[in-house]
Design a protein around this motif. Sequence first.
Motif, PDB file in Angstrom:
ATOM      1  N   ALA A 208      10.000   8.693  -8.552  1.00 56.49           N
ATOM      2  CA  ALA A 208      10.393   8.420  -9.916  1.00 56.49           C
ATOM      3  C   ALA A 208       9.718   9.612 -10.777  1.00 56.49           C
ATOM      4  CB  ALA A 208       9.826   7.141 -10.070  1.00 56.49           C
ATOM      5  N   ARG A 209      10.514   9.613 -12.211  1.00 56.98           N
ATOM      6  CA  ARG A 209       9.885  10.725 -12.895  1.00 56.98           C
ATOM      7  C   ARG A 209       8.791  10.224 -13.567  1.00 56.98           C
ATOM      8  NH1 ARG A 209      13.911  10.058 -15.891  1.00 56.98           N
ATOM      9  NH2 ARG A 209      13.232   9.078 -18.057  1.00 56.98           N
ATOM     10  N   HIS A 210       8.649   9.018 -13.997  1.00 54.49           N
ATOM     11  CA  HIS A 210       7.452   8.350 -14.204  1.00 54.49           C
ATOM     12  C   HIS A 210       7.350   6.972 -13.872  1.00 54.49           C
ATOM     13  CE1 HIS A 210       4.065   7.035 -17.385  1.00 54.49           C
ATOM     14  NE2 HIS A 210       3.748   8.273 -17.117  1.00 54.49           N
ATOM     15  N   VAL A 211       5.950   6.366 -13.751  1.00 50.86           N
ATOM     16  CA  VAL A 211       5.929   4.897 -13.485  1.00 50.86           C
ATOM     17  C   VAL A 211       4.488   4.342 -14.178  1.00 50.86           C
ATOM     18  CG1 VAL A 211       5.514   3.281 -11.777  1.00 50.86           C
ATOM     19  CG2 VAL A 211       6.719   5.643 -11.077  1.00 50.86           C
ATOM     20  N   THR A 212       4.952   3.448 -14.853  1.00 56.09           N
ATOM     21  CA  THR A 212       3.940   2.648 -15.774  1.00 56.09           C
ATOM     22  C   THR A 212       3.550   1.267 -15.302  1.00 56.09           C
ATOM     23  OG1 THR A 212       4.496   3.869 -17.793  1.00 56.09           O
ATOM     24  CG2 THR A 212       3.248   1.908 -18.007  1.00 56.09           C
ATOM     25  N   MET A 213       2.342   1.065 -14.889  1.00 54.56           N
ATOM     26  CA  MET A 213       1.999  -0.228 -14.511  1.00 54.56           C
ATOM     27  C   MET A 213       1.494  -1.124 -15.796  1.00 54.56           C
ATOM     28  SD  MET A 213      -0.583  -1.773 -11.642  1.00 54.56           S
ATOM     29  CE  MET A 213      -2.434  -1.658 -12.472  1.00 54.56           C
ATOM     30  N   LEU A 214       2.266  -1.976 -16.195  1.00 53.06           N
ATOM     31  CA  LEU A 214       1.933  -2.717 -17.537  1.00 53.06           C
ATOM     32  C   LEU A 214       1.344  -4.074 -17.113  1.00 53.06           C
ATOM     33  CD1 LEU A 214       2.432  -3.274 -20.452  1.00 53.06           C
ATOM     34  CD2 LEU A 214       4.811  -4.017 -20.062  1.00 53.06           C
ATOM     35  N   GLN A 215       0.174  -4.381 -17.387  1.00 58.72           N
ATOM     36  CA  GLN A 215      -0.476  -5.467 -17.032  1.00 58.72           C
ATOM     37  C   GLN A 215      -0.774  -6.385 -18.404  1.00 58.72           C
ATOM     38  OE1 GLN A 215      -3.647  -4.180 -14.545  1.00 58.72           O
ATOM     39  NE2 GLN A 215      -5.006  -3.166 -16.645  1.00 58.72           N
ATOM     40  N   ARG A 216      -1.194  -7.441 -18.349  1.00 54.83           N
ATOM     41  CA  ARG A 216      -1.563  -8.367 -19.434  1.00 54.83           C
ATOM     42  C   ARG A 216      -3.164  -8.315 -19.181  1.00 54.83           C
ATOM     43  NH1 ARG A 216       0.508 -14.188 -20.079  1.00 54.83           N
ATOM     44  NH2 ARG A 216      -0.296 -14.025 -17.800  1.00 54.83           N
ATOM     45  N   SER A 217      -3.683  -8.475 -18.045  1.00 53.06           N
ATOM     46  CA  SER A 217      -5.164  -8.516 -17.652  1.00 53.06           C
ATOM     47  C   SER A 217      -5.352  -7.744 -16.375  1.00 53.06           C
ATOM     48  CB  SER A 217      -5.664  -9.868 -17.552  1.00 53.06           C
ATOM     49  OG  SER A 217      -4.888 -10.640 -16.678  1.00 53.06           O
ATOM     50  N   PRO A 218      -6.495  -7.044 -15.947  1.00 50.99           N
ATOM     51  CA  PRO A 218      -6.558  -6.306 -15.030  1.00 50.99           C
ATOM     52  C   PRO A 218      -6.923  -6.947 -13.731  1.00 50.99           C
ATOM     53  CG  PRO A 218      -8.282  -5.749 -16.420  1.00 50.99           C
ATOM     54  CD  PRO A 218      -7.473  -6.944 -17.148  1.00 50.99           C
ATOM     55  N   SER A 219      -7.079  -6.393 -12.664  1.00 49.50           N
ATOM     56  CA  SER A 219      -7.551  -7.101 -11.303  1.00 49.50           C
ATOM     57  C   SER A 219      -8.628  -5.870 -10.724  1.00 49.50           C
ATOM     58  CB  SER A 219      -6.564  -6.882 -10.266  1.00 49.50           C
ATOM     59  OG  SER A 219      -5.437  -7.862 -10.682  1.00 49.50           O
ATOM     60  N   TYR A 220      -9.362  -6.708  -9.955  1.00 48.06           N
ATOM     61  CA  TYR A 220     -10.537  -5.617  -9.256  1.00 48.06           C
ATOM     62  C   TYR A 220      -9.668  -4.750  -8.301  1.00 48.06           C
ATOM     63  CZ  TYR A 220     -14.492  -8.088 -11.321  1.00 48.06           C
ATOM     64  OH  TYR A 220     -15.678  -8.576 -12.078  1.00 48.06           O
ATOM     65  N   VAL A 221      -9.834  -3.857  -8.151  1.00 50.97           N
ATOM     66  CA  VAL A 221      -9.091  -2.680  -7.284  1.00 50.97           C
ATOM     67  C   VAL A 221     -10.155  -1.731  -6.590  1.00 50.97           C
ATOM     68  CG1 VAL A 221      -7.458  -1.119  -7.090  1.00 50.97           C
ATOM     69  CG2 VAL A 221      -7.034  -2.693  -8.992  1.00 50.97           C
ATOM     70  N   VAL A 222     -10.278  -2.016  -5.315  1.00 48.43           N
ATOM     71  CA  VAL A 222     -11.515  -1.274  -4.485  1.00 48.43           C
ATOM     72  C   VAL A 222     -10.680  -0.482  -3.573  1.00 48.43           C
ATOM     73  CG1 VAL A 222     -13.428  -1.596  -3.011  1.00 48.43           C
ATOM     74  CG2 VAL A 222     -12.998  -3.079  -4.993  1.00 48.43           C
ATOM     75  N   SER A 223     -11.095   0.898  -3.389  1.00 54.27           N
ATOM     76  CA  SER A 223     -10.507   1.677  -2.485  1.00 54.27           C
ATOM     77  C   SER A 223     -11.501   1.784  -1.243  1.00 54.27           C
ATOM     78  CB  SER A 223     -10.990   3.063  -3.085  1.00 54.27           C
ATOM     79  OG  SER A 223     -10.526   4.309  -2.072  1.00 54.27           O
ATOM     80  N   ILE A 224     -10.595   1.737  -0.211  1.00 56.24           N
ATOM     81  CA  ILE A 224     -11.365   1.672   1.243  1.00 56.24           C
ATOM     82  C   ILE A 224     -10.838   2.791   2.090  1.00 56.24           C
ATOM     83  CG2 ILE A 224     -11.610  -0.760   1.314  1.00 56.24           C
ATOM     84  CD1 ILE A 224      -9.235  -0.853   3.364  1.00 56.24           C
ATOM     85  N   PRO A 225     -11.596   3.239   2.971  1.00 55.05           N
ATOM     86  CA  PRO A 225     -11.101   4.494   3.877  1.00 55.05           C
ATOM     87  C   PRO A 225     -10.189   3.930   4.625  1.00 55.05           C
ATOM     88  CG  PRO A 225     -13.379   3.983   4.471  1.00 55.05           C
ATOM     89  CD  PRO A 225     -12.913   2.992   3.266  1.00 55.05           C
ATOM     90  N   ASN A 226      -8.825   4.855   4.901  1.00 55.35           N
ATOM     91  CA  ASN A 226      -8.140   4.270   6.008  1.00 55.35           C
ATOM     92  C   ASN A 226      -7.569   5.397   6.920  1.00 55.35           C
ATOM     93  OD1 ASN A 226      -6.203   2.295   6.450  1.00 55.35           O
ATOM     94  ND2 ASN A 226      -4.417   3.241   5.817  1.00 55.35           N
ATOM     95  N   VAL A 227      -7.031   6.646   6.261  1.00 58.21           N
ATOM     96  CA  VAL A 227      -6.578   7.555   7.164  1.00 58.21           C
ATOM     97  C   VAL A 227      -7.865   8.439   7.391  1.00 58.21           C
ATOM     98  CG1 VAL A 227      -5.367   9.642   7.328  1.00 58.21           C
ATOM     99  CG2 VAL A 227      -4.217   7.658   6.090  1.00 58.21           C
ATOM    100  N   GLY A 228      -7.976   8.716   8.946  1.00 66.49           N
ATOM    101  CA  GLY A 228      -9.141   9.649   9.351  1.00 66.49           C
ATOM    102  C   GLY A 228     -10.179   8.887   9.238  1.00 66.49           C
ATOM    103  N   ARG A 229     -10.227   7.420   9.455  1.00 68.47           N
ATOM    104  CA  ARG A 229     -11.443   6.722   9.448  1.00 68.47           C
ATOM    105  C   ARG A 229     -12.213   7.047  10.494  1.00 68.47           C
ATOM    106  NH1 ARG A 229     -13.306   2.009  11.549  1.00 68.47           N
ATOM    107  NH2 ARG A 229     -11.274   2.056  12.647  1.00 68.47           N
ATOM    108  N   PRO A 230     -13.795   7.373  10.709  1.00 66.85           N
ATOM    109  CA  PRO A 230     -14.524   7.723  11.659  1.00 66.85           C
ATOM    110  C   PRO A 230     -14.693   6.741  12.284  1.00 66.85           C
ATOM    111  CG  PRO A 230     -16.070   7.558   9.374  1.00 66.85           C
ATOM    112  CD  PRO A 230     -14.447   7.408   9.054  1.00 66.85           C
ATOM    113  N   LYS A 231     -14.869   6.577  13.778  1.00 71.36           N
ATOM    114  CA  LYS A 231     -15.113   5.622  14.703  1.00 71.36           C
ATOM    115  C   LYS A 231     -16.468   5.172  14.315  1.00 71.36           C
ATOM    116  CE  LYS A 231     -12.304   7.159  18.700  1.00 71.36           C
ATOM    117  NZ  LYS A 231     -12.203   7.263  20.161  1.00 71.36           N
TER     118      LYS A 231
END
Length: 518
Positions: A208-231
């Motif tokens: 897309a040219r541009h994407v906007t996430m329009l929210q009335r109230s936010p959520s908790y968003v937590v990053s977790i390692p996925n690609v290349g995760r160490p054993k």
Amino acid sequence: MGLSIEKKTPTEVDYDVIVVGAGISGINCAYRLQTETPDAKIAVFEARGDVGGTWDLFKYPGVRSDSDLFTYGFAWEPWPSSTPIAEGHLIVSYMKDCIKKYDLGQYLHFHHKVLSCDWSTKTQSWTVEMEHEGQVKRLTSRFVVLGSGYYDYHRPLESEVPGIENFRGKVIHPQFWPEDYDYADKNMVVIGSGATAITLLPNLAKKARHVTMLQRSPSYVVSIPNVGRPKTWAETLLSRHAASVWQRWWFMTFQWFMVLLCRYFPNFATKEFTKLVVASLPEGFSHDPHFKPSYVPWQQRVCLTPDGDLQKALGGPKPKCEVVTATIRTVTERGIELEGSRSSAHTGKGQDANGNGNANTTTLDDVDVIVTATGLRMEFMGGIPVRVDGGEPVNWSTRRCWHSAMLSDVPNLFFMIGYVDNSWTPGADATAWILTRVYRHMQKQGVTSATPRVGARDAARMQDRRFWNLTSNYREIADGRLPRYGNVAPWKPRDAPPRDLVYAMWGNVTNGLHFGVA
């Protein structure tokens, strides 16, 4: 439609167990029945033309699991990848490999839409009416297992977007994403802040040219390692099977511990989750207000982003994505008018002291596509009408859940439900274990029906508990259609996955049941 009916004597049935739905719950149940009750005649009926359930239905860009596959996958066949989060097509592929390996395809019947289930005390059996290729069939079974999930496959949650009928562009609900739609170079607005919206934003931005996430109230968003995760040490030192068992129980137990932390130490949990959120955001990006929820973690679901893909899409000198926190005043022909708008845009006129863009933004202009990622419509067990002895369809809100597996005063009917604050599959697996144990007990005792009933003693001290303890909008809307829990066993909800599984495999699964014979 024609009607094909095969007459039988009261003691004859077509199947011992009919399972409705060939998603993760139905396939897992078929495996447990095959291994634990090998003499049972079973069948799995699926309305769609393939296995997968949710993952066969949803086709929006980037659709993926919102919990780790080490626990969402089957306990009896480890998830083969080292990545805990996976896209939908990979989950379907994994399920098909499991079906082939364990010869579960023999039980599957596609394009069979279940229309109703009717219990007869006289025959001690269910009559399941279903549509197949324009014909209506009726099959009988001693047990019925509803494994069709918790949301309506045909109707999304009706989102109240003022003026949406005025919009001249394209409106899409993610549940019905058109697979052949080309959104390249489109200016898109995704309305919502849950797992679907957070998945869509970085994936739509690839074209897309541009994407906007329009929210009335936010959520908790937590990053977790996925690609290349160490054993982990378990993967390095243990055999594949032993490592997978350890990994499954570790992820399940750790998640349970985190939920307990949020429940009993909400202030501490909020601070710690906020630290995780802030650490994952681009440099100079303030989490307030776009990633600062007004609730404690796990009062609503916590959203995971694999390798912080959402946060990365918001960063850089010229990001193609932004978050806008505001209330929609109205949708116009080519845009959206907002009230109290705050934008996360890093550049442009009107940037405030926190780098949050123009705090007075009132309109999103030149919008080509609006995506209404505002939630799913909860529907208990596919909305299938269930009757007992020719009565009116059972009103689920008047029933209590027995061990999160059966419903009060409804014989020989099991339902599959997972956890709202943990992975889905351990909960469905607990029900499958209870089913097979109750089935074997009944075979041994020579009885033909099992009915959960609230005794006088339990009724006197019973207090209501909600079906899912969430404050999410879609949950609140569905409250009057869902069954209830109690505060005493066996009517209490499942809330501890490790303990619940142990109980399902070895605990007392006849308490609260009344048995009958033909």
